[in-house]
Design a protein around this motif. Structure first.
Motif, PDB file in Angstrom:
ATOM      1  N   UNK A 206       0.745  -1.303   0.153  1.00 27.75           N
ATOM      2  CA  UNK A 206      -0.054   0.032   0.106  1.00 27.75           C
ATOM      3  C   UNK A 206       1.085   1.157   0.062  1.00 27.75           C
ATOM      4  N   UNK A 207       2.090   1.279   0.677  1.00 27.69           N
ATOM      5  CA  UNK A 207       2.781   2.569   1.030  1.00 27.69           C
ATOM      6  C   UNK A 207       3.488   2.632  -0.292  1.00 27.69           C
ATOM      7  N   UNK A 264      -7.484   7.108  -2.861  1.00 28.91           N
ATOM      8  CA  UNK A 264      -6.787   5.758  -3.253  1.00 28.91           C
ATOM      9  C   UNK A 264      -6.712   4.916  -2.084  1.00 28.91           C
ATOM     10  N   UNK A 265      -5.915   5.613  -0.938  1.00 21.69           N
ATOM     11  CA  UNK A 265      -5.809   4.882   0.314  1.00 21.69           C
ATOM     12  C   UNK A 265      -7.231   4.111   0.791  1.00 21.69           C
ATOM     13  N   UNK A 270     -10.513  -0.809   1.711  1.00 20.72           N
ATOM     14  CA  UNK A 270     -11.831  -1.488   1.528  1.00 20.72           C
ATOM     15  C   UNK A 270     -11.585  -3.010   1.194  1.00 20.72           C
ATOM     16  N   UNK A 271     -10.497  -3.476   0.577  1.00 22.24           N
ATOM     17  CA  UNK A 271      -9.952  -4.622   0.165  1.00 22.24           C
ATOM     18  C   UNK A 271      -9.230  -5.246   1.166  1.00 22.24           C
ATOM     19  N   UNK A 277     -10.560   2.508   9.355  1.00 21.20           N
ATOM     20  CA  UNK A 277     -11.240   3.677   8.677  1.00 21.20           C
ATOM     21  C   UNK A 277      -9.680   4.268   8.330  1.00 21.20           C
ATOM     22  N   UNK A 278      -9.846   5.259   7.432  1.00 22.71           N
ATOM     23  CA  UNK A 278      -8.477   5.951   6.882  1.00 22.71           C
ATOM     24  C   UNK A 278      -8.044   6.757   8.054  1.00 22.71           C
ATOM     25  N   UNK A 279      -8.683   7.411   8.955  1.00 19.41           N
ATOM     26  CA  UNK A 279      -8.107   8.075  10.050  1.00 19.41           C
ATOM     27  C   UNK A 279      -7.158   6.900  11.005  1.00 19.41           C
TER      28      UNK A 279
END
Length: 519
Positions: A206-207, A264-265, A270-271, A277-279
């Motif tokens: 991801x990074x 995008x993040x 989600x997968x 969550x993003x936070x």
């Protein structure tokens, strides 16, 4: 004052003095739009470092394995010395980052200090790119943005034609440099994506995606900006373009790109099996950073820290006693005095002058652009001669025609580096670039090379390397570009055009030392 703090302060003050040339180059680069984010980078790197320091317990005992830091600092001093001797301040700035890494390795030891690489690497984003890389990269990205923008316009049935760096919308023409101002925010977006990737708690891949996607997102959004500008011109007319441009400035591109990175993040999360969550995926805890900063007082005095400080101070002292270098101007004749006749060739028509905007980009101290033809045959095939002289190439220098020619709408159909010494019956090598360029049905052959102290150099990176070597050995950083172009007429072979250029090169070479001095 604690002795460790004292020697750390001595090290920092010594580095400020030694690396001042690099710092001055950074301050100048930060005045440019594409590097205006530079002052924020050291601050953000400092915050990244303090965040990492929170995870490191205080150590009141001995710090082990400090010698790698000494090696890194000595390498930084050596690289900075090369930059100072070559009068290339950017090299000194690059060495400054090495020094920062060395100080951390000495202060915390190899075992702990090696983990602080993320904030040190982030400092790279405050550096200006070497001129050769910058112009190659930005020109390439501008063309990609323009090609995509024109493709979007054609999908929307907007009549448009791309001619080099000019986007022809029918009722007006838009220059690529103007259309692609959003690319000025590419470097700050890259910096943001790096910090975003460091703070992101997701998987390593991801990074990597977040880091790599910054540039494609920026180019894509700039292409959309170009397409929207074309739609505005086509629907509302050119008068509306200024208002659209002011509204859709580069900072809007920056903001949209940041939003796209967050989206995008979010999509990648989600997968992911472990839902968050993003936070939650971003480590934004800033508590206790001031407390961590106060830990600098705990830095222990050590032989490694003292030796590194003394090495920097001794190098400063050596440079103080060295004679001044690179502060003189090479004696040469101005191109105003260039002869109108060269062997079998003579100048046809008056000297040609570049437009002010092209002169501003070229930044040459002196240049000449004329047409030449065989004596007694002024209506025959002509050769365009262009020469640009630079008193000091360390602040940018020569721009390769490999970059400039496509910007004028010319496509490089074929390019090779070759040695024409045999054709000239020359006992010494004569390396140059030989290209066939075309624009529509018009074909031309071009020769060009970089002239430095009597050397003919074809490769721009080799020219930059030899510039550094000359700066170290003699203090000279001057040089020039020489370019010849001739049309390949219908029914004429490439060999005939090359023979014509070789003929002029043979007559031109003896006249060059007056204007492009060897010594």
């Amino acid at each position: 004052m604690h002795w460790g703090t004292f020697w750390l302060l001595v090290t920092i003050l010594g580095a400020m003095a030694f690396f001042w040339d690099g710092t001055r180059a950074l301050l100048a680069a930060w005045q440019l739009p594409e590097y205006s984010h530079g002052p924020l980078i050291p601050i953000l790197s400092g915050l990244l470092f303090l965040r990492q320091l929170k995870a490191v317990p205080e150590n009141s005992g001995a710090v082990r394995i400090r010698w790698p830091g000494v090696v890194v600092i000595l390498a930084a001093v050596a690289l900075g010395s090369l930059g100072k001797l070559a009068n290339i301040d950017d090299i000194v700035a690059y060495a400054l980052i090495l020094w920062v890494g060395g100080v951390l390795l000495i202060s915390f030891g190899w075992t702990t200090g090696k983990h602080f690489w993320p904030p040190v690497v982030h400092l790279v984003y405050m550096l200006p790119l070497p001129g050769v890389l910058y112009y190659k990269m930005t020109t390439w990205l501008q063309f990609i943005s323009s090609e995509l923008g024109v493709w979007f316009l054609k999908l929307l049935s907007v009549p448009v034609f791309l001619d080099g760096n000019i986007i022809d919308l029918g009722i007006m023409k838009l220059h690529v440099a103007e259309a692609c101002s959003g690319l000025n925010y590419l470097f700050p977006i890259l910096s943001f994506s790096y910090i975003f990737a460091v703070l992101y708690r997701g998987p390593m891949w991801h990074k990597a995606v977040l880091l790599i996607s910054a540039a494609p997102i920026t180019v894509l959004m700039n292409s959309v900006r170009i397409a929207l500008a074309g739609v505005v011109v086509n629907v509302y007319g050119p008068d509306w373009l200024d208002g659209f441009t002011h509204f859709f400035e580069g900072w809007v591109i920056f903001a949209i790109c940041i939003v796209l990175l967050f989206l995008l993040a979010k999509m990648m999360l989600m997968f992911q099996r472990q839902k968050m969550s993003l936070p939650q995926a971003l480590d934004l805890d800033t508590d206790g950073l001031l407390t961590q900063a106060m830990r600098l007082r705990l830095v222990q005095p050590s032989a490694a820290l003292i030796a590194s400080s003394l090495a920097v101070l001794m190098t400063i002292a050596v440079f103080q006693v060295l004679p001044q270098r690179g502060d003189y101007t090479v004696s040469r004749d101005s191109f105003v005095l260039f002869p109108r006749s060269l062997g079998k060739w003579q100048q046809v028509g008056p000297q040609q002058f570049l437009t002010p905007d092209v002169e501003a980009v070229l930044r040459a101290d002196d240049y000449l652009q004329v047409d030449l033809a065989h004596k007694g045959s002024s209506s025959g095939p002509r050769i365009g001669l262009f020469m640009a002289w630079y008193n000091d190439q360390s602040k940018g220098g020569v721009h390769s025609p490999e970059i400039c020619l496509p910007g004028g709408g010319w496509e490089i159909a074929w390019l090779e580096r070759t040695d024409i010494a045999a054709e000239l019956n020359s006992p010494t090598p004569f390396e140059l670039n030989k290209a066939i360029i075309q624009k529509g049905e018009i074909r031309m052959m071009a020769y060009y090379w970089f002239e430095q102290k009597g050397r003919r150099i074809a490769w721009d990176f080799e020219a930059k390397y030899l510039l550094m070597v000359d700066g170290i050995r003699t203090g000279r950083t001057d040089g020039a570009l020489v370019r010849l172009t001739t049309p390949i007429n219908p029914g004429e072979s490439d060999a005939t055009a090359a023979a014509r250029l070789n003929d002029l090169v043979a007559d031109l070479t003896p006249a060059l030392p007056r204007f492009l001095p060897v010594e």
